[in-house]
Design an enzyme around this catalytic site. Structure first.
Site, PDB file in Angstrom:
ATOM      1  N   ASN A 279      -3.042   4.077  -6.536  1.00 24.54           N
ATOM      2  CA  ASN A 279      -3.465   5.306  -5.964  1.00 24.54           C
ATOM      3  C   ASN A 279      -4.284   5.884  -6.067  1.00 24.54           C
ATOM      4  O   ASN A 279      -5.591   6.650  -5.281  1.00 24.54           O
ATOM      5  CB  ASN A 279      -2.658   6.391  -5.678  1.00 24.54           C
TER       6      ASN A 279
ATOM      7  N   HIS B  66       7.138   2.695  -7.852  1.00 20.71           N
ATOM      8  CA  HIS B  66       5.830   1.684  -6.940  1.00 20.71           C
ATOM      9  C   HIS B  66       4.407   2.025  -8.391  1.00 20.71           C
ATOM     10  O   HIS B  66       3.777   1.306  -7.501  1.00 20.71           O
ATOM     11  CB  HIS B  66       5.777   2.743  -6.000  1.00 20.71           C
ATOM     12  N   HIS B  67       5.033   2.335  -8.819  1.00 21.06           N
ATOM     13  CA  HIS B  67       3.479   2.387 -10.128  1.00 21.06           C
ATOM     14  C   HIS B  67       2.717   3.229  -9.418  1.00 21.06           C
ATOM     15  O   HIS B  67       0.835   1.898  -9.763  1.00 21.06           O
ATOM     16  CB  HIS B  67       2.760   0.605 -10.577  1.00 21.06           C
ATOM     17  N   CYS B  68       2.621   3.529  -9.249  1.00 21.12           N
ATOM     18  CA  CYS B  68       1.568   4.399  -8.469  1.00 21.12           C
ATOM     19  C   CYS B  68       0.702   3.877  -6.917  1.00 21.12           C
ATOM     20  O   CYS B  68      -0.846   3.412  -7.539  1.00 21.12           O
ATOM     21  CB  CYS B  68       0.637   4.990  -8.918  1.00 21.12           C
ATOM     22  N   ALA B  69       1.144   2.242  -7.118  1.00 21.31           N
ATOM     23  CA  ALA B  69      -0.025   1.824  -6.025  1.00 21.31           C
ATOM     24  C   ALA B  69       1.102   1.591  -4.558  1.00 21.31           C
ATOM     25  O   ALA B  69       1.720   0.196  -4.384  1.00 21.31           O
ATOM     26  CB  ALA B  69      -0.104   0.065  -6.849  1.00 21.31           C
TER      27      ALA B  69
END
Lengths: 119, 381
Positions: free
Chosen positions: B109, B337-340
């Site tokens: 992100n 989501h691992h910031c992705a």
């Protein structure tokens, strides 16, 4: 660390009650949280009383167990009764101490139900 | 060589199997020592005052810049210390207004939002596979004609490394500026910026065994960029009607910088450099292979990518449930989501479980993960 995956939570997750849809609900709402979990609530309400309720969706064990327990709990209750329910009530239904990082999981079904009944 | 011994964390918490290095690594002893020594014997503010101590601290700070710059093959004036990769990418997005930016579906992100918020127009490139090919990038650049393209060096979800040298050449051939998010590559893949024609590259210290709160932004020509933050230590002269900024990199470092962290960051780059062969052979080699084999052996587990140092996987259960239950077995892994989110949602709407390797992980760690995962799957079945 308390095991939040209690026998009750696992049972409700593996065999959720009221899982499915209603063909002609008077009220419905689909809510999602930041994890990507979704809970779709379907209700039939007569004279402010919830007479039928189902839910569908995808989620973690906590959010699905919460939805199962909540739908069972609110059958026969009024809209006003539901509006009084809080996050703490959800934790009591689950019977566990919900850690901070999982509070949104325990809350999702209630948010979805309240949203449905507002419409 | 047993790098695990270099990490005091594991002697204090021997029960933990730490498989979350993609989020943040543990701190190496040489890093902690360098910081402690600087704190105890040399600390002062930098670029301020003319005391011997201040000069000493400034020398250490600038020497740290030189060490970090050398780590990527850059010159010190091409390197700005930032708070981390996120601030580095925000720097680029805010220093000037780009008319159009191309980003990819593989991004964290922090390499999506700055552009969405600041560029006039953004285009999303969706690679066919989980890697960006030069041909697909060329096609996207020809179609959208952006001013700048930004892509990850190594995905924080899959651990797959892109051929950034070729991608930057494609960008350059199209007269497009390029930005590399090097956050996940810094600890695992040596880079020589002289051979990779990118315009900017950002990375963080805390993902390469250094302290949090500091990172670096490389810019091919930082002197040409306007500062995006303003404060002390960045101007040569100021009057009512005129401001003369200091030369780069000082003009890009407003306020008191993270001085102690810079010393730690430099020690971390030295540590990684000294262990590059070990990292290549073990972390990215034997251990990555063992991680893939272990995850494959557990029924109901599907791997996102094979033989990478980031083992992301899905099961029929929610990633949070699996990671939480692994935690009960002292396995530190991450879920979600691992910031992705763009990539994670493409793989699985409710995310993946991610077991990521660092220099301190061992075959025993992987065996423990396997056993814990087997028990977790049984519990949820």
């Amino acid at each position: 660390m308390e095991d939040i995956y209690s026998a009750r939570v696992l049972e409700e997750y593996k065999h959720p009650k009221n899982f499915g849809t209603l063909s002609s609900p008077t009220h419905q709402s689909k809510e999602a949280n930041s994890c990507g979990d979704t809970i779709h609530m379907f209700c039939t309400v007569n004279n402010s009383v919830i007479t039928e309720i189902k839910f569908s969706g995808k989620g973690c064990a906590i959010s699905l167990a919460a939805a199962s327990l909540l739908t069972e709990f609110v059958k026969g209750k009024t809209i006003a009764d539901v509006n009084k329910l809080t996050e703490n009530d959800m934790h009591q239904l689950l019977g566990i101490t919900v850690p901070l990082s999982r509070k949104h999981c325990a809350r999702l079904a209630l948010t979805s139900l309240k949203e449905a009944l507002e419409k | 060589m047993n790098p695990r011994q270099d990490f005091p964390f594991f002697s204090k918490r021997p029960e933990l199997v730490f498989l979350d290095s993609a989020a943040s690594t543990q701190r190496a002893k040489p890093v902690l020592d360098a910081m402690q020594d600087f704190e105890e014997s040399h600390y002062s503010n930098v670029h301020r005052g003319s005391s011997t101590l201040s000069e000493e601290a400034t020398e250490s700070y600038e020497q740290s810049r030189e060490i970090v710059a050398t780590f990527i093959g850059a010159q010190p004036e091409q390197l700005v210390f930032t708070r981390g990769t996120t601030e580095g990418l925000n720097f680029v997005a805010q220093a000037r207004t780009y008319a159009s930016v191309l980003y990819t579906e593989l991004e964290h992100n922090s390499n999506v939002l700055p552009w969405k918020m600041r560029a006039r127009q953004t285009f999303l490139m969706k690679p066919t596979d989980l890697t960006i090919t030069p041909d697909e990038l060329n096609e996207a650049l020809q179609e959208h004609k952006p001013k700048l393209v930004t892509f990850t060096h190594t995905s924080n979800v899959t651990g797959i490394t892109n051929d950034v040298k070729e991608l930057c050449k494609v960008a350059s051939d199209n007269n497009v500026q390029s930005v590399i998010d090097f956050a996940q590559g810094a600890a695992s893949s040596p880079i020589d910026i002289k051979k990779v024609p990118c315009t900017f590259l950002a990375f963080s210290s805390h993902k390469m065994y250094g302290p949090t709160g500091i990172g670096a932004l490389y810019g091919a020509d930082l002197e040409a960029e306007k500062p995006f933050q303003f404060g002390g230590g960045m101007v040569d002269a100021i009057s009512e009607n005129n401001i003369t900024f200091s030369p780069s990199p000082q003009k890009h470092e407003a306020g008191t910088p993270p001085i102690v962290q810079a010393v730690g960051f430099a020690a971390a780059t030295t540590y990684v450099k000294e262990h590059q062969r070990y990292i290549k052979d073990n972390v990215k080699g034997k251990l990555a292979k063992a991680l893939t084999e272990a995850l494959h052996s557990v029924p109901g587990v599907s791997l996102v990518a094979e033989n990478t140092f980031i083992g992301s996987f899905t099961t029929s259960h929610h990633s949070h449930d699996v990671a939480y239950l692994l935690g009960a077995h002292n396995i530190v892994a991450r879920s979600g989501h691992h910031c992705a989110q763009l990539l994670a949602k493409r793989i699985n709407p409710t995310g993946t479980v991610r077991a990521s390797l660092g220099i301190y992980n061992t075959q025993e760690d992987i065996q423990q993960l396997k056993e814990a995962l087997e028990q977790t799957m049984k519990k949820l079945a």
